[in-house]
Design a protein around this motif. Sequence first.
Motif, PDB file in Angstrom:
ATOM      1  N   ILE A  97     -95.738  25.846 -38.460  1.00 17.85           N
ATOM      2  CA  ILE A  97     -96.371  25.037 -37.491  1.00 17.85           C
ATOM      3  C   ILE A  97     -96.562  23.537 -37.783  1.00 17.85           C
ATOM      4  O   ILE A  97     -97.626  23.345 -38.860  1.00 17.85           O
ATOM      5  N   THR A  98     -96.575  22.803 -37.291  1.00 22.29           N
ATOM      6  CA  THR A  98     -96.911  21.281 -38.203  1.00 22.29           C
ATOM      7  C   THR A  98     -98.633  20.956 -36.668  1.00 22.29           C
ATOM      8  O   THR A  98     -99.114  21.410 -35.894  1.00 22.29           O
ATOM      9  N   SER A  99     -98.685  19.700 -37.429  1.00 21.24           N
ATOM     10  CA  SER A  99    -100.376  19.330 -36.370  1.00 21.24           C
ATOM     11  C   SER A  99     -99.753  18.583 -35.033  1.00 21.24           C
ATOM     12  O   SER A  99    -100.209  18.650 -34.592  1.00 21.24           O
ATOM     13  N   VAL A 100     -98.600  18.738 -35.106  1.00 24.23           N
ATOM     14  CA  VAL A 100     -98.206  18.250 -33.773  1.00 24.23           C
ATOM     15  C   VAL A 100     -98.321  19.370 -32.394  1.00 24.23           C
ATOM     16  O   VAL A 100     -99.057  19.000 -31.567  1.00 24.23           O
ATOM     17  N   LEU A 101     -98.148  20.463 -33.172  1.00 22.74           N
ATOM     18  CA  LEU A 101     -98.639  21.296 -32.047  1.00 22.74           C
ATOM     19  C   LEU A 101    -100.130  21.673 -32.460  1.00 22.74           C
ATOM     20  O   LEU A 101    -100.862  22.274 -31.176  1.00 22.74           O
ATOM     21  N   VAL A 102     -99.851  21.859 -33.989  1.00 23.35           N
ATOM     22  CA  VAL A 102    -102.114  22.686 -33.682  1.00 23.35           C
ATOM     23  C   VAL A 102    -102.689  22.037 -33.396  1.00 23.35           C
ATOM     24  O   VAL A 102    -103.858  21.991 -32.780  1.00 23.35           O
ATOM     25  N   ASP A 103    -101.923  20.648 -33.362  1.00 21.31           N
ATOM     26  CA  ASP A 103    -103.242  19.293 -33.099  1.00 21.31           C
ATOM     27  C   ASP A 103    -103.713  19.355 -31.170  1.00 21.31           C
ATOM     28  O   ASP A 103    -105.008  19.678 -30.600  1.00 21.31           O
ATOM     29  N   ALA A 104    -102.562  19.410 -31.413  1.00 23.64           N
ATOM     30  CA  ALA A 104    -102.191  19.624 -29.243  1.00 23.64           C
ATOM     31  C   ALA A 104    -102.836  21.302 -28.465  1.00 23.64           C
ATOM     32  O   ALA A 104    -103.874  20.614 -27.862  1.00 23.64           O
ATOM     33  N   TYR A 105    -102.613  21.632 -29.822  1.00 18.99           N
ATOM     34  CA  TYR A 105    -103.411  23.337 -29.014  1.00 18.99           C
ATOM     35  C   TYR A 105    -104.362  23.955 -29.872  1.00 18.99           C
ATOM     36  O   TYR A 105    -104.586  24.676 -29.888  1.00 18.99           O
ATOM     37  N   TRP A 106    -105.059  22.697 -30.342  1.00 23.02           N
ATOM     38  CA  TRP A 106    -106.213  23.792 -31.052  1.00 23.02           C
ATOM     39  C   TRP A 106    -106.982  24.091 -30.413  1.00 23.02           C
ATOM     40  O   TRP A 106    -107.592  23.455 -29.546  1.00 23.02           O
ATOM     41  N   GLY A 107    -107.313  25.106 -30.631  1.00 26.51           N
ATOM     42  CA  GLY A 107    -108.232  26.364 -29.869  1.00 26.51           C
ATOM     43  C   GLY A 107    -107.114  27.245 -28.726  1.00 26.51           C
ATOM     44  O   GLY A 107    -108.351  28.211 -28.408  1.00 26.51           O
ATOM     45  N   ARG A 108    -106.254  27.357 -28.956  1.00 30.33           N
ATOM     46  CA  ARG A 108    -105.667  27.486 -27.905  1.00 30.33           C
ATOM     47  C   ARG A 108    -104.615  27.595 -28.615  1.00 30.33           C
ATOM     48  O   ARG A 108    -103.346  28.371 -27.435  1.00 30.33           O
ATOM     49  N   MET A 109    -104.263  28.341 -29.505  1.00 30.15           N
ATOM     50  CA  MET A 109    -102.532  28.744 -29.862  1.00 30.15           C
ATOM     51  C   MET A 109    -103.238  30.569 -31.589  1.00 30.15           C
ATOM     52  O   MET A 109    -104.147  30.113 -31.917  1.00 30.15           O
TER      53      MET A 109
END
Length: 211
Positions: A97-109
């Motif tokens: 998983i890259t920062s594209v999804l990690v940043d958008a869903y930080w604390g929600r993944m």
Amino acid sequence: MTTKPLRIAVFASGSGSNFQAIVNAVQEGRLDARIELLVCDRPQAEVVERAQKAGVPAHTFKPKDYASREAYEQEILALLQEKGVELVVLAGYMRIITSVLVDAYWGRMINIHPSLLPSFPGLHAVRQALEHGVKITGVTVHLVDGGLDSGPVLAQRAVNVEPDDTEQSLSEKIHPIEHVLYPQVIQAIAEGAIDLKQAAQPKTKDGMIVQ
């Protein structure tokens, strides 16, 4: 989390037994959530058939069709946002998983891993446990932070390792624990019993939420 039921998306790559456990929990009223989307990087995977039977929309893709991981994650992110997904649930998803999804869903993944993290992160965790000769291993549900199974721990369950256990027999003991624990954790998030905003803050080992 602000809506009821909790809107989730499940990411999976293989047979989808954890996906099925989540579906069952929703259908049986044990989990107050709605599975808005299955995301799968292997269009022929068994989990896609499970989603079809459950009436869950599936987004399948082949990574080689994209210029980069970020390219297909941008497409996935747009779908998640379109469907109002509040929590991303990784359940045997075998892509980085890259920062594209990690940043958008930080604390929600969140992710589930077949060991007592921080022990034995990464692939073949059950095999690693056996090779190290541990007496106890288990299951961990944790937040995803972009590292290798390194995010804050939300819940853990222990599993005894017997002297005659093989990788297959130990996996067969771990899977039922996963199938119980993952829906329980998602329900705790839906109810607010697990506060993801608090969990996502930097913590010491002693400060982790371990149930």
